[in-house]
Scaffold this active site. Sequence first.
Site, mmCIF file in Angstrom:
data_model
loop_
_atom_site.group_PDB
_atom_site.id
_atom_site.type_symbol
_atom_site.label_atom_id
_atom_site.label_comp_id
_atom_site.label_asym_id
_atom_site.label_seq_id
_atom_site.Cartn_x
_atom_site.Cartn_y
_atom_site.Cartn_z
ATOM 1 N N ARG A 79 0.836 -1.202 0.000
ATOM 2 C CA ARG A 79 0.000 0.000 0.000
ATOM 3 C C ARG A 79 0.871 1.253 0.000
ATOM 4 N NH1 ARG A 79 -3.621 -1.155 3.966
ATOM 5 N NH2 ARG A 79 -4.934 -2.037 2.320
ATOM 6 N N ARG A 102 -1.991 7.911 9.807
ATOM 7 C CA ARG A 102 -2.135 6.489 9.489
ATOM 8 C C ARG A 102 -3.199 6.310 8.418
ATOM 9 N NH1 ARG A 102 -2.586 1.223 9.748
ATOM 10 N NH2 ARG A 102 -4.496 0.209 10.499
ATOM 11 N N ASP A 146 -13.236 -5.465 6.757
ATOM 12 C CA ASP A 146 -13.813 -6.687 7.315
ATOM 13 C C ASP A 146 -15.011 -6.341 8.196
ATOM 14 O OD1 ASP A 146 -11.519 -8.959 6.925
ATOM 15 O OD2 ASP A 146 -10.615 -6.998 7.330
#
Length: 227
Positions: free
Chosen positions: A26, A90, A196
């Site tokens: 990523r 982040r 998820d």
Amino acid sequence: MSTETLHLRPHEPVAERVLLPGDPGRALRLAQQLITGVPKMLNHHRGLWGYSGIAADGHPLTVQATGMGGPSAAIVAEELIMLGARRLLRVGTCGALSADLQLGQLLSAEAALPGDGASRALGATRPLAPDPKLQAALQAPAGVIVSADLFYDPDPRRADGWRADGAVAIEMEAATLFAVAARHGLAAACVCVVSDIVSTHERIGDEALLAAEEEMGRVAFAALPAA
């Protein structure tokens, strides 16, 4: 301030503003998306891929992988700060604890519960707040997240306890990042893609994840204008 670091071995300067994905892949994709021209590899030591270059706004940007979990994130954040980072954001993934969250949506952390050992070792005993200016600049829905140590947690009761404490999603690095930044008086925040659904074990598809990751990159970059 010392610029000698043990785990990051920089080949390029570290920018004042840094995006921090956990995943090295990523890091490369976001660097290719956000840095003009060919991103220059900042670090490849220990598999922690990092890149620096000039972003579309004409100012330096660093994208540096942290690896998985609080201990790795703490090392990377500390060493980036030694090398000149001052705003740390982040950009990762999270698992939904709330039924109101959908796969592929973005979620910014209005607070991070210290459910992990690293943030608690840094003194966290209550929810950690992001930098208010950075958080306000993130154009994404906000909610309380919890940072945990285990991806494959054998005890489902922990998730129930975190829901009771107000967490809507779970991830592994934000609380530690917030704790490290607070120690240095620096700005940190977090935005994640919901990848998820914890209760049903549903997982986002690869193509949908890449599309959501690209949107996350745009949102994160917009929240980090050049100083």
